[in-house]
Motif scaffolding. Structure first.
Motif, short mmCIF file in Angstrom:
data_model
loop_
_atom_site.label_atom_id
_atom_site.label_comp_id
_atom_site.label_asym_id
_atom_site.label_seq_id
_atom_site.Cartn_x
_atom_site.Cartn_y
_atom_site.Cartn_z
N TRP A 1 39.48 -45.54 3.01
CA TRP A 1 39.97 -45.33 1.65
C TRP A 1 41.16 -44.37 1.63
N ARG A 2 41.11 -43.36 2.49
CA ARG A 2 42.18 -42.36 2.51
C ARG A 2 43.46 -42.90 3.12
N ALA B 1 44.22 -46.27 3.55
CA ALA B 1 44.46 -47.70 3.31
C ALA B 1 45.86 -47.98 2.81
N VAL C 1 39.55 -51.16 0.87
CA VAL C 1 38.36 -50.47 0.38
C VAL C 1 37.24 -51.46 0.01
#
Length: 448
Positions: A42-43, A45, A52
């Motif tokens: 998520w960080r 992507a 995600v």
């Protein structure tokens, strides 16, 4: 139980619960790695909109698949039984959607509780230990900077109290969760309402099976003992005056004993058989009455056709007990289940006449009306009794004796939708039974 034993018992229970939590913690480690991977995805992507969602889908799949496997639920049930001291039975039949959902919820609880236990073990306990020795090593000067590392930007003194409160709350939460694990295991891994009904039905079938076998043992072995006792007594009286008759009586004892041994062997064979009636060869199903569909043992050597009634009466006559048989109607139309029960009723009636009669003739009347599809089997047994046995008090005692003889006959008749009555009137003991049948659910033997 002494205080010491109670203390050791609580310690053992706490140790088993801790082991159960550690197992959950070990199971949670791979999932923690997956969660960390999803967070990193998520960080980093960037602009990829599928990164995600795909990571979440993969993580949910990794969590859901093991939770829905039957082998996983079996392992969880075994662990709960051994470590939490539950008594969860393995459910019979295929798992339903509700069972899978409950098993998945328990798996998630086990993982979460285990992760919480690992967090307390590797983080909370060390932090509390540091804070406990901090006053000896400089007090707030040591504890404040340590707490500020976990809560940056917070006043050191406030950070210490917040961290202590968080640690205490985590320990309290873990204790509360651990205390409820056994209850949750029973709710989520135990039988559903449908499974409880199935278990109750199996227990009912097993109880009916045991009661049926108890009646068979009482009627067959009890009858054999009665006949052999009388035959042996007759042989003892005749051995000096009529050796031939004495030898004939002892031969009858041998025949009855052999037949009783065969029947006993069959009953013991059924007792060793599986509890599930569908797995027992030769089981019949009652097709009429209040317990329609109740399985009963159709034992070959115990299943006496009505054609052998004359042999049964002759057996009693050879013991010096006068008895007559009167047959009316087509006995071949009587279903096999009713024929067996009728034989047992007559057998018990003759045994009672032997034990309680005054030696006069016992009349046995069997009447069959109707055909193969429906009809009525009527049985009447009458014999004179002594004045003492004809008294009302003696009658009640005779009816209650052991609860196995006449009470067993009553059970047989009721299970087949019939009736049975017994009692003494004007010095004559009478036993009458009516066994109806109707429908196509019965097995008719060719030879009655």
């Amino acid at each position: 139980m002494t205080v010491t034993e109670s203390g050791w018992g609580r310690l053992a229970a706490a140790t088993r619960t801790a082991v159960f939590l550690m197992i959950g913690g070990l199971l949670a480690v791979p999932y923690a790695a997956v969660v960390r991977w999803i967070v990193q995805l998520w960080r980093f992507a960037g602009d990829n909109p599928l990164a995600v969602p795909s990571g979440l889908a993969i993580g949910a799949g990794l969590l859901a698949v093991p939770a829905t496997l039957k082998v996983m639920r079996t392992l969880e049930r075994t662990a709960a039984n051994e470590l939490l001291r539950t008594a969860l039975a393995e459910p019979a039949g295929p798992a339903r959607l509700g069972d899978i959902a409950r098993g998945s919820a328990w798996f998630l609880i086990h993982l979460s509780a285990g992760a919480l236990a690992v967090a307390v073990l590797v983080f909370v306990i060390p932090v509390l230990a540091v804070f406990a020795i901090a006053p000896l090593a400089g007090g707030m000067a040591v504890a404040g900077p340590l707490a500020s590392q976990f809560l940056p930007g917070t006043d050191p003194a406030a950070a210490v109290w917040v961290l202590l409160g968080a640690c205490a709350g985590t320990v309290t939460l873990l204790i509360g969760v651990a205390s409820q694990l056994r209850t949750w295991a029973v709710l989520l891994l135990g039988p559903s309402e449908l499974e409880k009904l199935a278990i109750a039905e199996r227990r009912s079938i097993e109880l009916a099976r045991r009661n049926e076998l108890a009646r068979e043992l009482h009627d067959s072995v009890g009858h054999a003992l009665t006949v052999t006792t009388l035959q042996a007594a007759a042989a003892h009286r005749l051995v000096a005056t009529d050796p031939a008759k004495a030898a004939e009586a002892m031969a009858a004892v041998e025949d009855v004993g052999r037949a009783a041994l065969e029947e006993l062997d069959d009953v013991l064979g059924v007792l060793r058989a599986p509890a599930d009636p569908e797995q027992i060869p030769g089981w019949a199903v009652r097709g009429h009455g209040p317990d329609q569909g109740l399985p009963v043992p159709a034992l070959r050597s115990i299943s006496r056709p009505l054609a052998e009634l004359q042999e049964l009466v002759d057996q009693h006559r050879s013991a010096g007990f006068p008895a007559r048989l009167h047959l009316a109607g087509d006995t071949g139309a009587v279903p096999a289940v009713l024929a067996r029960e009728a034989y047992r009723i007559i057998q018990e009636g003759l045994a009672n006449a032997l034990k309680h009669g005054n030696g006069s003739t016992c009349d046995v009347a069997v009447s069959v009306s109707g055909g193969r599809d429906s009809g009525l089997l009527e049985i009447g047994i009458s014999n004179a009794v002594s004045a003492s046995n004809a008294e009302p008090g003696k009658q009640a005692k005779r009816t209650r004796q052991g609860g196995h003889g006449l009470a067993g006959l009553q059970e047989r008749a009721v299970l087949l939708g019939g009736t049975i009555r017994s009692g003494a009137s004007d010095g004559v003991w009478q036993l009458t039974a009516e066994l109806p049948w109707k429908g196509q659910g019965y097995d008719h033997a060719a030879d009655r």
